[in-house]
Every structure is written in C-alpha cells, then in structure tokens.
Design a protein around this motif. Structure first.
Motif, PDB file in Angstrom:
ATOM      1  N   SER A  27      -0.616   4.679   4.023  1.00  0.00           N
ATOM      2  CA  SER A  27      -1.517   4.135   5.035  1.00  0.00           C
ATOM      3  C   SER A  27      -2.266   5.218   5.803  1.00  0.00           C
ATOM      4  CB  SER A  27      -0.740   3.254   6.022  1.00  0.00           C
ATOM      5  OG  SER A  27      -0.310   2.061   5.392  1.00  0.00           O
TER       6      SER A  27
ATOM      7  N   PRO B 291      -7.176   3.216   4.855  1.00  0.00           N
ATOM      8  CA  PRO B 291      -7.222   2.731   3.469  1.00  0.00           C
ATOM      9  C   PRO B 291      -7.203   1.216   3.360  1.00  0.00           C
ATOM     10  CG  PRO B 291      -5.026   3.513   3.994  1.00  0.00           C
ATOM     11  CD  PRO B 291      -5.903   3.886   5.160  1.00  0.00           C
ATOM     12  N   HIS B 292      -6.832   0.540   4.431  1.00  0.00           N
ATOM     13  CA  HIS B 292      -6.800  -0.927   4.428  1.00  0.00           C
ATOM     14  C   HIS B 292      -7.115  -1.438   5.822  1.00  0.00           C
ATOM     15  CE1 HIS B 292      -2.919  -0.811   6.496  1.00  0.00           C
ATOM     16  NE2 HIS B 292      -2.514   0.071   5.591  1.00  0.00           N
TER      17      HIS B 292
ATOM     18  N   GLY C  97      -3.651  -4.644   0.251  1.00  0.00           N
ATOM     19  CA  GLY C  97      -3.210  -3.887  -0.909  1.00  0.00           C
ATOM     20  C   GLY C  97      -2.806  -4.691  -2.115  1.00  0.00           C
TER      21      GLY C  97
ATOM     22  N   GLU D 178      -6.426  -3.691  -6.644  1.00  0.00           N
ATOM     23  CA  GLU D 178      -6.606  -2.264  -6.866  1.00  0.00           C
ATOM     24  C   GLU D 178      -7.616  -1.689  -5.873  1.00  0.00           C
ATOM     25  OE1 GLU D 178      -5.116  -0.066  -9.058  1.00  0.00           O
ATOM     26  OE2 GLU D 178      -3.708  -1.743  -9.300  1.00  0.00           O
ATOM     27  N   PRO D 179      -7.368  -0.479  -5.386  1.00  0.00           N
ATOM     28  CA  PRO D 179      -8.336   0.138  -4.470  1.00  0.00           C
ATOM     29  C   PRO D 179      -9.606   0.533  -5.210  1.00  0.00           C
ATOM     30  CG  PRO D 179      -6.678   1.740  -5.110  1.00  0.00           C
ATOM     31  CD  PRO D 179      -6.229   0.414  -5.673  1.00  0.00           C
ATOM     32  N   ASN D 180     -10.672   0.799  -4.436  1.00  0.00           N
ATOM     33  CA  ASN D 180     -11.895   1.261  -5.085  1.00  0.00           C
ATOM     34  C   ASN D 180     -11.735   2.725  -5.509  1.00  0.00           C
ATOM     35  OD1 ASN D 180     -12.401   2.891  -2.811  1.00  0.00           O
ATOM     36  ND2 ASN D 180     -14.045   1.598  -2.025  1.00  0.00           N
TER      37      ASN D 180
ATOM     38  N   GLY E 133     -10.089   5.105  -3.102  1.00  0.00           N
ATOM     39  CA  GLY E 133      -8.768   4.820  -2.568  1.00  0.00           C
ATOM     40  C   GLY E 133      -8.719   3.845  -1.411  1.00  0.00           C
ATOM     41  N   LEU E 134      -9.752   3.027  -1.256  1.00  0.00           N
ATOM     42  CA  LEU E 134      -9.806   2.058  -0.164  1.00  0.00           C
ATOM     43  C   LEU E 134      -9.527   0.658  -0.685  1.00  0.00           C
ATOM     44  CD1 LEU E 134     -13.049   3.405   1.538  1.00  0.00           C
ATOM     45  CD2 LEU E 134     -10.681   3.866   2.211  1.00  0.00           C
ATOM     46  N   TYR E 135      -8.610  -0.046  -0.038  1.00  0.00           N
ATOM     47  CA  TYR E 135      -8.224  -1.394  -0.441  1.00  0.00           C
ATOM     48  C   TYR E 135      -9.027  -2.460   0.306  1.00  0.00           C
ATOM     49  CZ  TYR E 135      -3.989   0.764  -2.424  1.00  0.00           C
ATOM     50  OH  TYR E 135      -3.108   1.524  -3.155  1.00  0.00           O
ATOM     51  N   ASP E 136      -9.336  -3.539  -0.400  1.00  0.00           N
ATOM     52  CA  ASP E 136      -9.859  -4.768   0.216  1.00  0.00           C
ATOM     53  C   ASP E 136     -11.130  -4.549   1.018  1.00  0.00           C
ATOM     54  OD1 ASP E 136      -7.566  -6.182  -0.767  1.00  0.00           O
ATOM     55  OD2 ASP E 136      -6.419  -5.410   0.940  1.00  0.00           O
TER      56      ASP E 136
ATOM     57  N   VAL F 275       0.861  -1.173   0.000  1.00  0.00           N
ATOM     58  CA  VAL F 275       0.000   0.000   0.000  1.00  0.00           C
ATOM     59  C   VAL F 275       0.903   1.231   0.000  1.00  0.00           C
ATOM     60  CG1 VAL F 275      -1.726   1.294   1.294  1.00  0.00           C
ATOM     61  CG2 VAL F 275      -1.834  -1.207   1.225  1.00  0.00           C
TER      62      VAL F 275
END
Length: 350
Positions: free
Chosen positions: A60, A96-97, A251, A254-256, A259-262, A57
């Motif tokens: 963070s 973000p994760h 991470g 790809e983020p949404n 910009g948020l992962y998983d 990522v």
C-alpha cells in the motif's frame, strides 16, 4: 447529469416532495449525463468494520509516477472530455489504491473526526427555509443507489437520501457495516481534504490523475474487462460477470502498467480541480490545474461549484455511462458524500 445536494434542495422547494431532493443528489451520484452506490456520529468502533478475505493489495506504499507527457482528453465519446492537448507533468507519488475504510478509520480514531454525512443538513447553506424541506432530509445521511423495480428510466428513482447512511454504514443503519478493505465512500470534499492533511498528501489534479490512469497506454473507448463496472443493461440488470454487483474490495483486478489498482471502475475518484464542461484549450501545457472559481461552471446549478471526478464506477455501463475510461470526467458536489465516489492521494516525490 451532474448531481448535487443543492439541486436536490432546489427541487424540493419547487415540488415540496421528499423524493425531489434525490433528483438533485442524482446529479453527483450518477455523474454520467447519459449513465453510485451506497454511512453515524462519533468514532468508529473497529469491530463494526468487517474485512473481505477476497482480494489483497501486496503493497500500500505510494507508487512513483515518473515525469512525462501525454495527450490529455479525448474527442471520441463525450464533448466535455476535449479538446485534446499534450500535457507535461513533474514526477509525483500516488496511492496504489483508493483510500479504504480501514485507513479512514485510523484517521477518525486519531483525529476525532466527524464526517459531513454524520452531521445534520444546514438549510442556510442552500438559502432555504427550514419549514419548506421535509424533516427527514435534514437528518444526517447520504445518498444511496437503489436498483429500481421495472427498470425506471428516471434517475430520481435510482437514488435515495437515506438518513443514517455514512462511511461506517454505507447502506444506512439497517444495512451491513463498512468493509475494511472497500473504498471509503459517503465523504464530502472537506472530509477528503481533512484526511489528506492528516496523511500529508493532496488530492491529485485532473491531469495527474488521468496521466497515472493511462500509464503510458493509448486512449480507449470499450468497456474494460479488468475493472468493476456494470455488465448488462443499466439500471435493469447487472449480470455481475466481473465477479461483483456492488463495490469491490481494492485490488481485486490487476493493476495498470504503473502498479495502480482500480483507477477505472469500482468508485469514482475525486480530484482537486474545479469542473468546467470541456477542457480550457488555453490551459498551461506544464503541470496544469483546473479552472479558477470564476471560470468554473456547474451546468446543473451555477450557484454551486463542483469538482472533477474521474474513472467511473461500478454503475457505468455501455448503454448509459461510458465513463469507465481514463479520459472520462464528470462533476461532483463538494458538500455531498455519495455511495459511488471515493478518492486516493498523491505525494511529493521523495
């Protein structure tokens, strides 16, 4: 089916078999009603945690989620996801994760914290006679997913209460240690809230989580191609075409759009809302929160409240758990840490 430790204890008292406790755990672990993963006392030693070189990522720092409105819920898949209602939310910031083992380890070192899974089970919490419960089920531990041989359809065959399993040793004392950039799992609600207090954040409400996961996009029903889910027939065979057969480092996908992962797949994520099958149509339109303790309901065991979890996990497959969607939801025991549930935090807008 909603898995909880209380259900697990109840079934032990009925059947007096060690594996019966697992059936209760499976309510939380499977968390799919037609759909988990894989924790020792004292502070973590940094050299016990390894790091995966794959996936990274870039940043963070919390992501700003702007104020807005969206249609919360769905009527397309499972009944407990409706009714749909337009919801308005104030701005907030969000991790973000998912919180990683590395991040949680820092908290443990600085606060001297010991998680629920590292402590013995107290039978008094479940109004159970200690003599009626197999001794191994009172040891510190947590529930670990195990792929059944022969493709057993019984969810009690998919999960094992494993003494010594906790966030540092997610597969138990004989398995590999936690990986630094994997989501931290095997935590109870109390563990997550303790971390949140230390970090200065909060668990998101279900509405905040779903709004952030949708990221302005439409509701979907198909299995995503950019998330860690189960490809193949669950629980018989995981083809692993997404590159992972278990938990992935944060991470890796790809983020949404925000910009948020998983947000979808990998591990379920805890929210701050109590669970009620279906949304309350009379809930506030602006910044809604979940039901009160009086309104909340645990279909598996009414005596114990459960919290909403979102996003599905790597165990969700089209034939069993179509909860790899932002609108999907299930309930999770507040006192039981499992190997397929993690969390991320939100923060006030700066």
């Amino acid at each position: 089916m909603i898995l909880s430790k209380s259900t697990f204890i109840d079934k032990i008292l009925i059947y007096t078999r060690p594996w019966a406790l697992l059936a209760g755990i499976c309510v939380v672990l499977c968390s799919c009603s037609n759909a988990g993963e894989e924790g020792s006392a004292g502070l973590v030693e940094q050299d016990r945690i390894t790091r995966s070189s794959a996936c990274a990522v870039k940043d963070s720092r919390p992501v700003l989620i702007k104020a807005g409105q969206f249609a919360m819920g769905s009527s397309a898949v499972y009944s407990e996801e409706g009714p749909v209602k337009t919801i308005m939310l104030d701005a907030f910031r969000m991790d973000p994760h998912e919180v990683t083992n590395e991040q949680f380890a820092q908290f443990v070192r600085e606060a001297g914290y010991v998680t629920t899974a590292e402590l013995p089970v107290d039978p008094k919490v479940y109004s159970a006679d200690v003599g009626s419960i197999p001794s191994e089920l009172l040891l510190p531990g947590s529930a670990v997913f195990r792929q059944p041989t022969g493709g057993s359809p019984n969810d009690s065959d998919w999960w094992e209460y494993r003494p010594g399993a906790n966030w540092k040793m997610p597969y138990g004392p004989d398995g590999p240690a936690a990986v630094a950039n994997h989501p931290v799992v095997h935590l109870s609600l109390g563990d997550m809230q303790a971390y949140a207090d230390w970090k200065g954040g909060l668990l998101p409400t279900e509405a905040q989580w779903e709004y952030a996961a949708r990221a302005g996009g439409p509701a979907v029903t198909n299995q995503p191609s950019n998330a860690n889910t189960w490809q193949g027939v669950f629980p018989i065979h995981n083809e692993g075409t997404d590159g992972f057969e278990g938990i992935a480092p944060v991470g890796c996908f790809e983020p949404n759009a925000w910009g948020l992962y998983d947000m979808i797949g990998n591990v379920w994520e805890m929210t701050n809302d109590l669970y009620l099958p279906g949304h309350d149509p009379s809930r506030p339109k602006v910044n809604p929160r979940g039901p009160s303790h009086a309104q909340a309901r645990n279909p598996a065991n009414p005596a114990f409240g459960i919290r909403v979890i979102k996003g599905g996990s790597y165990l969700c497959a089209p034939n069993y758990c179509r909860r790899y969607r932002a609108e999907a939801r299930s309930g999770h025991d507040m006192g039981l840490g499992t190997s397929n549930v993690g969390f991320r935090l939100i923060y006030a807008q700066e």
